[in-house]
Design an enzyme around this catalytic site. Structure first.
Site, PDB file in Angstrom:
ATOM      1  N   HIS A 208       0.575  -1.189  27.331  1.00 50.18           N
ATOM      2  CA  HIS A 208       1.784  -0.888  28.111  1.00 50.18           C
ATOM      3  C   HIS A 208       2.213  -2.017  29.036  1.00 50.18           C
ATOM      4  O   HIS A 208       3.254  -1.914  29.687  1.00 50.18           O
ATOM      5  CB  HIS A 208       1.587   0.390  28.926  1.00 50.18           C
TER       6      HIS A 208
HETATM    7  C1  UD1 Z   1       3.116   1.711  35.952  1.00 51.41           C
HETATM    8  C2  UD1 Z   1       2.397   0.716  36.873  1.00 51.41           C
HETATM    9  C3  UD1 Z   1       1.187   0.136  36.136  1.00 51.41           C
HETATM   10  C4  UD1 Z   1       0.296   1.235  35.584  1.00 51.41           C
HETATM   11  C5  UD1 Z   1       1.135   2.141  34.702  1.00 51.41           C
HETATM   12  C6  UD1 Z   1       0.348   3.263  34.106  1.00 51.41           C
HETATM   13  C7  UD1 Z   1       3.792  -0.574  38.459  1.00 51.41           C
HETATM   14  C8  UD1 Z   1       4.400  -1.883  38.712  1.00 51.41           C
HETATM   15  N1  UD1 Z   1       3.260  -0.407  37.216  1.00 51.41           N
HETATM   16  O1  UD1 Z   1       3.619   0.976  34.849  1.00 51.41           O
HETATM   17  O2  UD1 Z   1       0.425  -0.652  37.038  1.00 51.41           O
HETATM   18  O3  UD1 Z   1      -0.750   0.650  34.834  1.00 51.41           O
HETATM   19  O4  UD1 Z   1       2.201   2.689  35.507  1.00 51.41           O
HETATM   20  O5  UD1 Z   1       1.129   3.965  33.199  1.00 51.41           O
HETATM   21  O6  UD1 Z   1       3.784   0.272  39.326  1.00 51.41           O
HETATM   22  N2  UD1 Z   1       8.693   6.212  31.786  1.00 51.41           N
HETATM   23  C9  UD1 Z   1       8.950   7.447  31.235  1.00 51.41           C
HETATM   24  N3  UD1 Z   1       8.366   8.531  31.808  1.00 51.41           N
HETATM   25  C10 UD1 Z   1       7.554   8.461  32.883  1.00 51.41           C
HETATM   26  C11 UD1 Z   1       7.320   7.193  33.449  1.00 51.41           C
HETATM   27  C12 UD1 Z   1       7.878   6.088  32.887  1.00 51.41           C
HETATM   28  O7  UD1 Z   1       9.650   7.571  30.251  1.00 51.41           O
HETATM   29  O8  UD1 Z   1       7.049   9.503  33.342  1.00 51.41           O
HETATM   30  C13 UD1 Z   1       9.282   5.008  31.160  1.00 51.41           C
HETATM   31  C14 UD1 Z   1      10.585   4.607  31.784  1.00 51.41           C
HETATM   32  O9  UD1 Z   1      11.419   4.145  30.775  1.00 51.41           O
HETATM   33  C15 UD1 Z   1      10.233   3.447  32.683  1.00 51.41           C
HETATM   34  C16 UD1 Z   1       9.048   2.837  31.957  1.00 51.41           C
HETATM   35  O10 UD1 Z   1       8.384   3.928  31.307  1.00 51.41           O
HETATM   36  O11 UD1 Z   1      11.271   2.570  32.854  1.00 51.41           O
HETATM   37  C17 UD1 Z   1       8.074   2.143  32.843  1.00 51.41           C
HETATM   38  O12 UD1 Z   1       7.659   2.986  33.930  1.00 51.41           O
HETATM   39  P1  UD1 Z   1       7.249   2.344  35.337  1.00 51.41           P
HETATM   40  O13 UD1 Z   1       6.804   3.393  36.278  1.00 51.41           O
HETATM   41  O14 UD1 Z   1       8.309   1.423  35.803  1.00 51.41           O
HETATM   42  O15 UD1 Z   1       6.019   1.406  34.989  1.00 51.41           O
HETATM   43  P2  UD1 Z   1       4.817   1.553  33.952  1.00 51.41           P
HETATM   44  O16 UD1 Z   1       5.034   0.609  32.847  1.00 51.41           O
HETATM   45  O17 UD1 Z   1       4.526   2.987  33.599  1.00 51.41           O
END
Ligand code: UD1
Length: 365
Positions: A208
């Site tokens: 991820h």
């Molecule tokens: C975040 C953390 C990372 C952690 C990871 C675990 C930061 C900078 N990154 O990364 O350290 O290892 O979580 O998963 O804080 N999305 C969904 N549903 C959700 C959450 C996210 O669809 O419930 C999608 C969205 O399109 C979003 C993308 O995933 O834009 C990324 O989510 P985000 O919270 O920005 O960061 P992660 O990549 O999950």
């Protein structure tokens, strides 16, 4: 005494569960109560990324969910800061507990510190020295304003001392992610629909990190190389993170990779425990596989958790696919290093944290 605990993203839930359980057990056994509030920032919001972790880990409902959702780094951080400031101004506390390195960790620490609330960072002091990772920036900023550091390793302590933190602020307590693993071990659950025929015949894959998944060409190439590495009836099970899923077109197909939705904690840990090896770019999974003594091949150039390599079952692969192939061969022939468990990763970190915080905060009140 009152503590405010922050959780925003999936790995946070695993780290805060034992802290809440330690507070509850303190309250059941002591005259001086510790009150707490749990603030969910809403950084992760899908049921599969959030809700199911609350039930698997028996975490009570949050006091409030700030519902910030996704966004660019700055937008998400800013939304958390604004919403959390509004909340904490109305609901002050003696100490903020933040865990790990996600945007919620950094954003809430800054807000609390600026209004004079003490900050305790669980998992402080980890450093990858890789400034292209948003998590490394979050770690550095959080630790630059933290009052109490609860660390998972001696190396983390050294990192903090080198940066000028006083020894009296640092407490090596072990690893709350391992607390959750230890207390749930007997409840790990086979995911429905995955037959026993897979037992011992699969590799578990998670990806991820933006550096691996945000470019579709690299991601597709990595997956097809990994797909080709399976031999005989081996399978590669790939519970796919929403960020990674968003990159892959609907038409991609692989011979040996089985795509799964993001799994509940107890099901994921079941698969981890039974895997031939884990291929991952996660931080926490490097630690969990070390505890479980399952070989871990990390698709990153660096790690903020070097004891998983020096003591545990982990190896950094980076993008070196021939090293990955060679490692899988070594694992198949049973010649992978055995690995040990780092000091104090014994399931009792959260109890140590709450005992120490109680002592520190009682002395300052
Ligand atoms: C975040 C953390 C990372 C952690 C990871 C675990 C930061 C900078 N990154 O990364 O350290 O290892 O979580 O998963 O804080 N999305 C969904 N549903 C959700 C959450 C996210 O669809 O419930 C999608 C969205 O399109 C979003 C993308 O995933 O834009 C990324 O989510 P985000 O919270 O920005 O960061 P992660 O990549 O999950």
């Amino acid at each position: 005494m009152h503590l405010t605990i922050i959780a925003g993203a999936r790995p946070n839930f695993v780290k805060i569960a034992p802290i809440i359980h330690a507070i509850e057990s303190h309250n059941a056994n002591s005259k001086d109560r510790i009150d707490y509030s749990l603030v969910h920032t809403g950084q992760h919001y899908d049921d599969a990324m959030s809700e199911v972790f609350f039930s698997d880990l028996m975490i009570p409902k949050p006091t409030i969910n700030l519902q910030v959702g996704s966004g660019s780094q700055a937008k998400q951080t800013a939304k958390i800061m604004i919403a959390f400031e509004e909340y904490i101004l109305e609901n002050t506390t003696d100490c903020l507990i933040v865990v790990g390195d996600v945007n919620s960790t950094m954003a809430c620490s800054i807000v609390a510190k600026k209004i004079g609330i003490k900050v305790a960072h669980v998992e402080g002091g980890l450093r990858s020295k890789d400034m292209s990772m948003p998590e490394e920036i979050n770690r550095l900023l959080t630790d630059s304003i933290t009052d109490y550091f609860f660390t998972t390793s001696k190396l983390a302590d050294h990192n903090l001392i080198k940066e000028g933190v006083g020894q009296e602020q640092i407490f090596m307590v072990g690893n709350t992610m391992i607390d959750s693993l230890v207390s749930s071990y007997d409840r790990f659950k086979q995911p429905a629909g995955l037959g026993e025929f897979l037992e011992g015949k699969y590799f578990l894959l998670t990806l991820h990190r933006p550096s691996n998944v945000d470019g579709i060409e690299l991601l597709a190439e990595m997956l097809s190389t990994i797909d080709d590495m399976a031999q005989g009836d081996e399978k590669i099970l790939f519970p796919i993170h929403p960020r990674t899923k968003a990159q892959l077109s609907k038409n991609v197909e692989f011979k040996n990779i089985d795509f799964l939705p993001p799994l509940p904690y107890l099901e994921f840990l079941y698969l981890m425990r039974g895997a031939k090896a884990i291929i991952t770019d996660s931080g926490g999974i490097q630690e969990e596989s070390t505890y479980l003594k399952v070989p871990c091949l990390t698709l990153r150039e660096n790690t903020e958790r070097p004891e998983t390599i020096s003591v545990g079952s982990n190896l950094l692969i980076g993008k070196d696919m021939s090293l990955l192939k060679h490692s899988l061969d070594t694992i198949r022939t049973g010649e992978w290093k055995k690995g040990g468990i780092p000091d104090l990763w014994d399931g009792k970190a959260a109890i140590r944290i709450i005992a120490k915080l109680n002592q520190l905060l009682s002395a300052t009140n």
